[in-house]
Design a protein around this motif. Structure first.
Motif, PDB file in Angstrom:
ATOM      1  N   ILE A 117       0.841  -1.207   0.000  1.00  0.00           N
ATOM      2  CA  ILE A 117       0.000   0.000   0.000  1.00  0.00           C
ATOM      3  C   ILE A 117       0.878   1.260   0.000  1.00  0.00           C
ATOM      4  O   ILE A 117       0.582   2.231  -0.701  1.00  0.00           O
ATOM      5  CB  ILE A 117      -0.977   0.019   1.198  1.00  0.00           C
ATOM      6  N   ASP A 146      12.029   2.837   4.810  1.00  0.00           N
ATOM      7  CA  ASP A 146      11.611   1.437   4.807  1.00  0.00           C
ATOM      8  C   ASP A 146      12.800   0.553   5.176  1.00  0.00           C
ATOM      9  O   ASP A 146      13.919   0.762   4.707  1.00  0.00           O
ATOM     10  CB  ASP A 146      11.082   1.053   3.411  1.00  0.00           C
ATOM     11  N   LEU A 174      13.061  -2.526   4.389  1.00  0.00           N
ATOM     12  CA  LEU A 174      13.195  -3.567   3.360  1.00  0.00           C
ATOM     13  C   LEU A 174      13.232  -4.960   4.000  1.00  0.00           C
ATOM     14  O   LEU A 174      14.227  -5.688   3.889  1.00  0.00           O
ATOM     15  CB  LEU A 174      14.412  -3.323   2.456  1.00  0.00           C
ATOM     16  N   ILE A 232      11.850   1.860  11.615  1.00  0.00           N
ATOM     17  CA  ILE A 232      11.086   2.883  12.361  1.00  0.00           C
ATOM     18  C   ILE A 232      11.292   2.756  13.871  1.00  0.00           C
ATOM     19  O   ILE A 232      10.911   3.643  14.621  1.00  0.00           O
ATOM     20  CB  ILE A 232       9.570   2.882  12.033  1.00  0.00           C
ATOM     21  N   ALA A 266       4.831  -1.797   8.840  1.00  0.00           N
ATOM     22  CA  ALA A 266       4.298  -2.803   9.765  1.00  0.00           C
ATOM     23  C   ALA A 266       4.655  -4.186   9.258  1.00  0.00           C
ATOM     24  O   ALA A 266       4.917  -4.372   8.072  1.00  0.00           O
ATOM     25  CB  ALA A 266       2.772  -2.682   9.861  1.00  0.00           C
ATOM     26  N   SER A 280       2.693  -7.302   8.430  1.00  0.00           N
ATOM     27  CA  SER A 280       1.282  -7.202   8.032  1.00  0.00           C
ATOM     28  C   SER A 280       0.560  -8.522   7.763  1.00  0.00           C
ATOM     29  O   SER A 280      -0.615  -8.500   7.404  1.00  0.00           O
ATOM     30  CB  SER A 280       1.189  -6.321   6.780  1.00  0.00           C
ATOM     31  N   THR A 334      -6.200  -0.777  10.825  1.00  0.00           N
ATOM     32  CA  THR A 334      -6.881  -1.781   9.999  1.00  0.00           C
ATOM     33  C   THR A 334      -8.241  -2.126  10.591  1.00  0.00           C
ATOM     34  O   THR A 334      -8.435  -1.991  11.816  1.00  0.00           O
ATOM     35  CB  THR A 334      -6.009  -3.062   9.897  1.00  0.00           C
ATOM     36  N   LYS A 381      -1.617  -4.071  15.949  1.00  0.00           N
ATOM     37  CA  LYS A 381      -2.146  -2.890  15.248  1.00  0.00           C
ATOM     38  C   LYS A 381      -3.103  -2.107  16.151  1.00  0.00           C
ATOM     39  O   LYS A 381      -3.141  -0.881  16.113  1.00  0.00           O
ATOM     40  CB  LYS A 381      -2.879  -3.310  13.964  1.00  0.00           C
ATOM     41  N   ASN A 391      -7.266  -4.802   1.196  1.00  0.00           N
ATOM     42  CA  ASN A 391      -6.894  -4.181  -0.078  1.00  0.00           C
ATOM     43  C   ASN A 391      -6.506  -5.233  -1.114  1.00  0.00           C
ATOM     44  O   ASN A 391      -6.031  -6.306  -0.765  1.00  0.00           O
ATOM     45  CB  ASN A 391      -5.654  -3.301   0.108  1.00  0.00           C
TER      46      ASN A 391
HETATM   47  P1  NAD Z   1       3.385  -4.844   3.399  1.00  0.00           P
HETATM   48  O1  NAD Z   1       3.760  -5.970   4.284  1.00  0.00           O
HETATM   49  O2  NAD Z   1       3.222  -5.066   1.938  1.00  0.00           O
HETATM   50  O3  NAD Z   1       4.443  -3.650   3.571  1.00  0.00           O
HETATM   51  C1  NAD Z   1       4.997  -3.293   4.799  1.00  0.00           C
HETATM   52  C2  NAD Z   1       6.239  -2.447   4.512  1.00  0.00           C
HETATM   53  O4  NAD Z   1       6.768  -2.024   5.786  1.00  0.00           O
HETATM   54  C3  NAD Z   1       7.364  -3.219   3.817  1.00  0.00           C
HETATM   55  O5  NAD Z   1       7.904  -2.436   2.784  1.00  0.00           O
HETATM   56  C4  NAD Z   1       8.400  -3.447   4.912  1.00  0.00           C
HETATM   57  O6  NAD Z   1       9.728  -3.512   4.432  1.00  0.00           O
HETATM   58  C5  NAD Z   1       8.181  -2.221   5.779  1.00  0.00           C
HETATM   59  N1  NAD Z   1       8.614  -2.428   7.175  1.00  0.00           N
HETATM   60  C6  NAD Z   1       8.353  -3.495   7.978  1.00  0.00           C
HETATM   61  N2  NAD Z   1       8.936  -3.325   9.174  1.00  0.00           N
HETATM   62  C7  NAD Z   1       9.555  -2.115   9.141  1.00  0.00           C
HETATM   63  C8  NAD Z   1      10.312  -1.375  10.083  1.00  0.00           C
HETATM   64  N3  NAD Z   1      10.553  -1.845  11.310  1.00  0.00           N
HETATM   65  N4  NAD Z   1      10.796  -0.160   9.721  1.00  0.00           N
HETATM   66  C9  NAD Z   1      10.572   0.327   8.475  1.00  0.00           C
HETATM   67  N5  NAD Z   1       9.877  -0.332   7.536  1.00  0.00           N
HETATM   68  C10 NAD Z   1       9.356  -1.544   7.868  1.00  0.00           C
HETATM   69  O7  NAD Z   1       2.035  -4.261   4.041  1.00  0.00           O
HETATM   70  P2  NAD Z   1       0.800  -3.546   3.342  1.00  0.00           P
HETATM   71  O8  NAD Z   1      -0.192  -4.577   2.971  1.00  0.00           O
HETATM   72  O9  NAD Z   1       1.306  -2.577   2.344  1.00  0.00           O
HETATM   73  O10 NAD Z   1       0.198  -2.759   4.599  1.00  0.00           O
HETATM   74  C11 NAD Z   1       0.660  -1.447   4.901  1.00  0.00           C
HETATM   75  C12 NAD Z   1      -0.064  -0.947   6.122  1.00  0.00           C
HETATM   76  O11 NAD Z   1      -1.475  -0.949   5.906  1.00  0.00           O
HETATM   77  C13 NAD Z   1       0.165  -1.808   7.366  1.00  0.00           C
HETATM   78  O12 NAD Z   1       0.287  -0.931   8.472  1.00  0.00           O
HETATM   79  C14 NAD Z   1      -1.104  -2.639   7.472  1.00  0.00           C
HETATM   80  O13 NAD Z   1      -1.372  -2.987   8.799  1.00  0.00           O
HETATM   81  C15 NAD Z   1      -2.142  -1.667   6.928  1.00  0.00           C
HETATM   82  N6  NAD Z   1      -3.321  -2.280   6.298  1.00  0.00           N
HETATM   83  C16 NAD Z   1      -3.176  -3.220   5.326  1.00  0.00           C
HETATM   84  C17 NAD Z   1      -4.311  -3.738   4.700  1.00  0.00           C
HETATM   85  C18 NAD Z   1      -4.187  -4.740   3.584  1.00  0.00           C
HETATM   86  O14 NAD Z   1      -5.206  -5.256   3.113  1.00  0.00           O
HETATM   87  N7  NAD Z   1      -2.998  -5.041   3.088  1.00  0.00           N
HETATM   88  C19 NAD Z   1      -5.591  -3.306   5.100  1.00  0.00           C
HETATM   89  C20 NAD Z   1      -5.702  -2.349   6.114  1.00  0.00           C
HETATM   90  C21 NAD Z   1      -4.560  -1.826   6.700  1.00  0.00           C
END
Ligand code: NAD
Ligand code: TYD
Length: 334
Positions: A13, A34, A36, A61, A82, A84, A124, A152, A178
């Motif tokens: 996202i 990030d 990574l 972070i 996060a 996730s 979320t 979360k 999503n």
């Molecule tokens: P994702 O797992 O695809 O991406 C998470 C990103 O965070 C990655 O690029 C990872 O490298 C980075 N990351 C992880 N730990 C880290 C740290 N300690 N420091 C810096 N970067 C770090 O997740 P997503 O699906 O893109 O979700 C993004 C956010 O949206 C999350 O907070 C998730 O809880 C929330 N969310 C997701 C959904 C969904 O359907 N995917 C729905 C509602 C909310």
């Protein structure tokens, strides 16, 4: 021009949100912080990396030394970073607690110290837990049921406490599931689409009747931008698109769009603590004037076509480390 600190911007996202920002505000400045992890992928931002307004910082972070100067520079912080994935949180919750809770704390502390125009905490709908009938409103109790959703929920309420206690201008968003481009192929839709393309089995947990409300990722990005501009500090906003489907329905759509046989479906052991249904009432956001722009049918087709056209992107991911995890998790041959 506004300067954004987007955390987790190399994930699904977050990277779509960076695309969204540059598409909508050509002279915006974005710092992408990030770590990574396995889920972070700079390929998601290939056509943005040379934009003069874009800067990538590899870092955690949880690390205040990295976070503080970046928050000091930024007007807007949008915290996507996060761990996730629910299944991974069941196996190894440690990193969820560290990143999702402690990492959010570090960002909030920096925002308190240096001041920001807005701090958007991406929460979320999973924080509410499962609901049989009806839909959760923002004022309902949080009953998270996985280590992921519990971490979360902790971050969600911690962010709120920084608004109440320190007047940090926090807004919390609680979005539903999503789907769209660049989603790591461990989540239902990209996993099933890419498996079906490769004629591999689609592992359905339990009876496949669990329900999620599916929203196209660009609609989620649009809603975040909208609440940033029109929402009130200290408030929570549910985000959803009203497309509730069970997993069997999603699987059927994928198989029929790709013209693959039903025999690819396989029923596997259920996820422990598997939430039956998520549903959020979005009337608060609608009353503010926001509506999703994409229909489910059109956006699912766009998404499936994207995975068909971008094999290289997911084939690279679905090898090595991923394959090992996958074999162990499902106890089947990849
Ligand atoms: P994702 O797992 O695809 O991406 C998470 C990103 O965070 C990655 O690029 C990872 O490298 C980075 N990351 C992880 N730990 C880290 C740290 N300690 N420091 C810096 N970067 C770090 O997740 P997503 O699906 O893109 O979700 C993004 C956010 O949206 C999350 O907070 C998730 O809880 C929330 N969310 C997701 C959904 C969904 O359907 N995917 C729905 C509602 C909310
Ligand atoms: P997922 O994409 O992991 O999102 P979440 O659990 O956070 O909602 O899963 C969506 C739904 O699909 C959920 O009910 C679990 C189910 N699912 C399967 O049946 N098989 C799978 O291989 C995966 C990853 C998910």
């Amino acid at each position: 021009m506004a300067k954004f600190l987007v955390t987790g911007g190399a994930g699904f996202i977050g990277s779509n949100f960076i695309h969204y920002l540059f598409g909508k505000y050509p002279d915006v400045e974005v710092i992408n912080l990030d770590k990574l992890t396995y889920a972070g992928n700079l390929e998601n931002l290939k056509n943005i990396e040379n934009n003069p307004g874009y800067r990538f910082v590899k870092g955690d972070i949880c690390d205040a030394e990295i976070v503080e100067p970046l928050v000091k520079e930024a007007d807007f912080v949008v915290n996507f970073a996060a761990e996730s994935h629910v299944d991974r949180s069941i196996g190894e919750p440690d990193d969820f607690i560290k990143t999702d809770i402690f990492g959010t704390f570090v960002l909030l502390e920096a925002a308190r110290k240096y001041g920001v125009k807005k701090f958007i905490q991406i929460s979320t709908d999973e924080v509410y837990g499962s609901i049989e009938d009806g839909s959760f409103r923002e004022t309902d109790a949080l009953m998270p049921s996985s280590p992921y959703s519990a971490s979360k929920a902790g971050a969600d309420r911690l962010a709120y406490s920084y608004f109440v206690t320190y007047k940090v201008p926090v807004i919390v968003t609680r979005c539903s599931n999503n789907y769209g481009p660049y989603q790591y192929p461990e989540k239902l839709i990209p996993l099933f689409v890419t498996n079906a393309i490769e004629d591999k089995k689609l592992p359905i947990y339990g009876d496949g009747k669990n329900v999620r409300d599916w929203i196209y990722v660009m609609d989620h990005c649009d809603a975040i931008d909208f609440v940033m501009n029109h929402g009130d500090d200290g408030e929570v906003y549910n985000i959803g698109a009203g497309n509730e489907r069970n997993n069997l329905e999603i699987t059927g759509i994928i198989l029929s769009e790709l013209e693959k046989p039903k025999e690819l479906m396989t029923f596997v052991k259920d996820r422990p603590g598997h939430d039956r249904r998520y549903s959020v009432d979005c009337s608060k956001l609608h009353a503010l004037g926001w509506q999703p722009k994409h229909s489910f049918q059109e956006a699912m087709k766009l998404t499936i076509d994207w995975y068909k056209d971008n094999r290289e992107w997911w084939e690279k991911i679905k090898s090595g480390e991923y394959l090992e995890y996958y074999k162990q998790h499902y106890q089947i041959e990849g």
